[in-house]
Design a protein around this motif. Structure first.
Motif, PDB file in Angstrom:
ATOM      1  N   SER A   1       2.946 -11.013  -2.627  1.00  0.00           N
ATOM      2  CA  SER A   1       1.743 -10.873  -3.450  1.00  0.00           C
ATOM      3  C   SER A   1       1.083  -9.515  -3.275  1.00  0.00           C
ATOM      4  CB  SER A   1       0.745 -11.978  -3.091  1.00  0.00           C
ATOM      5  OG  SER A   1       0.378 -11.882  -1.718  1.00  0.00           O
ATOM      6  N   LEU A   2       1.703  -8.642  -2.484  1.00  0.00           N
ATOM      7  CA  LEU A   2       1.111  -7.336  -2.208  1.00  0.00           C
ATOM      8  C   LEU A   2       1.219  -6.402  -3.400  1.00  0.00           C
ATOM      9  CD1 LEU A   2       2.421  -6.588   1.402  1.00  0.00           C
ATOM     10  CD2 LEU A   2       0.104  -7.274   0.749  1.00  0.00           C
ATOM     11  N   SER A   3       0.214  -5.569  -3.555  1.00  0.00           N
ATOM     12  CA  SER A   3       0.309  -4.441  -4.477  1.00  0.00           C
ATOM     13  C   SER A   3       0.895  -3.244  -3.730  1.00  0.00           C
ATOM     14  CB  SER A   3      -1.070  -4.083  -5.024  1.00  0.00           C
ATOM     15  OG  SER A   3      -1.557  -5.113  -5.861  1.00  0.00           O
ATOM     16  N   LEU A   4       1.237  -2.217  -4.477  1.00  0.00           N
ATOM     17  CA  LEU A   4       1.730  -0.967  -3.909  1.00  0.00           C
ATOM     18  C   LEU A   4       0.637   0.076  -4.087  1.00  0.00           C
ATOM     19  CD1 LEU A   4       5.328  -0.999  -5.452  1.00  0.00           C
ATOM     20  CD2 LEU A   4       4.578  -1.944  -3.267  1.00  0.00           C
ATOM     21  N   ARG A   5       0.159   0.639  -2.980  1.00  0.00           N
ATOM     22  CA  ARG A   5      -0.941   1.604  -3.032  1.00  0.00           C
ATOM     23  C   ARG A   5      -0.387   2.986  -2.759  1.00  0.00           C
ATOM     24  NH1 ARG A   5      -5.719  -0.064   0.539  1.00  0.00           N
ATOM     25  NH2 ARG A   5      -5.792  -1.674  -1.070  1.00  0.00           N
ATOM     26  N   LEU A   6      -0.403   3.838  -3.774  1.00  0.00           N
ATOM     27  CA  LEU A   6       0.138   5.186  -3.669  1.00  0.00           C
ATOM     28  C   LEU A   6      -0.971   6.145  -3.274  1.00  0.00           C
ATOM     29  CD1 LEU A   6       2.291   5.082  -6.938  1.00  0.00           C
ATOM     30  CD2 LEU A   6       3.054   4.662  -4.597  1.00  0.00           C
TER      31      LEU A   6
END
Length: 342
Positions: free
Chosen positions: A189-194
Motif C-alpha cells: 500500500s506504499l506510495s513512492l516518494r521521489l
C-alpha cells in the motif's frame, strides 16, 4: 564558548567551559544554526551525527551558501570514508565532481595544520537573500511547517533518492528500481516518494504510468514528488523547497523505507541525516537500502573502517552502520527487499 545542543537520551552533560548553551528541538535547526555564518568548520572524529554535520556543511559549500573552509582533523580518521567516496563517486561514476569533492580539506594531520587551513580566504558565496540567523531559523521553521503539513496529507511512502546527474536509463540500479517500483505498487500500500528530479524521477514515473492501466487509476496517486525549487517549472511536485534542511526533513516524514541509488553530495546528506535520526532514537527504525553493491560496498566499507578507529566504543559505535543494507541489483536482491518490506 557557544554550544548548540539537541536533547538526546544519552547526551553528555554540558561542559563547564561552555558560556552559552542553546537547545534546539530538531537536527535540521541545529545543523543550520551550527554552520551559520561560520568563519571555519573543523570536523573532529565523531559518529553518525558528526558525519551528518560534515555533509550538511559540504552540501552548503557545493550550493555556494557556505563559504568558509571545511577541515577534517585528523585526516587519518576520515580517510577511509573519503577515499572510498573519491574512488567510487568522483573517479568511477562521476556522481560527485572533483571540484565539489575538494571543498573538504583533507590534509590536516594536527591542530596547527588545521588552523592554517581554517584561516584560508573565504570562497565566493551566493549573494541571494541575506538573513540574520534568527531570520533564517524563522524562515526554516515556516518552510518545515509547510512541507510537513503537505507531506502528512500523503500516504506512507518508500523514499527513492540518488544523483541528478551521471545516472543513465541503462544503469543496473535504474533497471532494478523500475522493477522494484512496479512490485511495491502492485503488492504493498506504499506510495513512492521521489526526492530528486532527473533520470530517476522520469524513469520511475514512466514505469508506474505504464503500469497504471492494468492496476486502476488510483495508482496515479502513488507517486509523490518532494523536490527542490531547482526543479520548479520542469516537474509538478507535491512540495518544493528552497532549503535543503526543510527538503530533507519533509522528505523523511512518514516514510516507511528508503532506497538510495548512486549518490551526489545532497543525497549523501539525506542518507546520513536519516541514519543519524534512527541511531539517536529520534525516528522510528525503517529499512534503508543502498542500491548497487559496486557503488555502495566500498563506501560502506570505508565508513566501517572510519568508525572502527581509535574512538570506537567511546562515543562512536561502528555497528551503527548496520542501520543500512547494501544490496545488488539481481532478482534475488529484489526478492530479498520484498521479503523485508512484507
Amino acid at each position: 564558548m557557544f554550544q548548540i545542543r539537541i536533547e538526546l537520551p544519552f547526551e553528555q552533560a554540558i561542559s563547564p567551559s561552555i558560556d552559552t548553551n542553546t537547545m534546539m528541538r530538531t537536527f535540521s535547526l541545529r545543523r543550520t544554526a551550527l554552520i551559520w555564518n561560520s568563519r571555519g568548520i573543523a570536523v573532529f572524529p565523531g559518529g553518525m551525527g558528526t558525519i551528518n554535520e560534515l555533509f550538511e556543511a559540504w552540501v552548503g559549500a557545493s550550493d555556494h551558501k557556505v563559504a568558509c573552509p571545511i577541515v577534517v582533523i585528523p585526516n587519518s580518521f576520515y580517510r577511509p570514508l573519503l577515499d572510498a567516496i573519491r574512488t567510487v563517486a568522483v573517479l568511477e561514476r562521476g556522481t560527485i565532481t572533483a571540484t565539489d569533492f575538494n571543498l573538504v580539506q583533507r590534509s590536516a594531520h594536527n591542530v596547527d595544520e588545521a588552523v592554517q587551513l581554517l584561516t584560508q580566504p573565504m570562497r565566493e558565496k551566493d549573494s541571494g537573500t541575506q538573513f540574520t540567523l534568527r531570520e533564517k531559523l524563522i524562515y526554516l521553521r515556516h518552510e518545515l511547517g509547510r512541507g510537513i503539513t503537505a507531506v502528512s496529507n500523503l500516504l506512507s511512502a518508500a523514499i527513492i533518492m540518488g544523483s541528478r546527474y551521471s545516472i543513465c536509463k541503462s544503469d543496473h540500479e535504474i533497471q532494478f528500481i523500475i522493477a522494484l517500483a512496479k512490485k511495491l505498487i502492485a503488492e504493498t500500500s506504499l506510495s513512492l516518494r521521489l526526492g530528486v528530479d532527473g533520470v530517476i524521477h522520469d524513469m520511475v514515473t514512466e514505469c508506474v504510468s505504464d503500469f497504471v492501466p492494468s492496476q486502476g487509476r488510483e495508482h496515479n496517486d502513488r507517486i509523490q514528488r518532494i523536490l527542490m525549487t531547482e526543479a520548479m517549472g520542469f516537474v509538478d511536485a507535491d512540495a518544493y523547497f528552497e532549503s535543503r534542511s526543510a527538503h530533507c526533513e519533509s522528505l523523511l516524514c512518514n516514510a516507511k523505507a528508503a532506497f538510495f541509488l548512486p549518490a551526489d553530495i545532497p543525497t549523501l546528506n539525506v542518507l546520513f541525516a536519516l541514519v543519524c535520526e534512527i541511531q539517536t532514537g529520534r525516528r522510528q527504525k525503517m529499512p534503508i537500502f543502498l542500491v548497487g553493491s559496486e557503488y555502495w560496498q566500498p563506501i560502506f566499507n570505508g565508513l566501517c573502517e572510519t568508525l572502527k578507529g581509535d574512538y570506537d566504543g567511546q562515543y562512536i559505535n561502528h555497528r551503527d552502520v548496520n542501520i543500512m543494507t547494501v544490496i545488488g541489483t539481481t532478482q534475488q536482491d529484489l526478492s530479498y527487499v520484498m521479503k523485508m518490506m512484507s
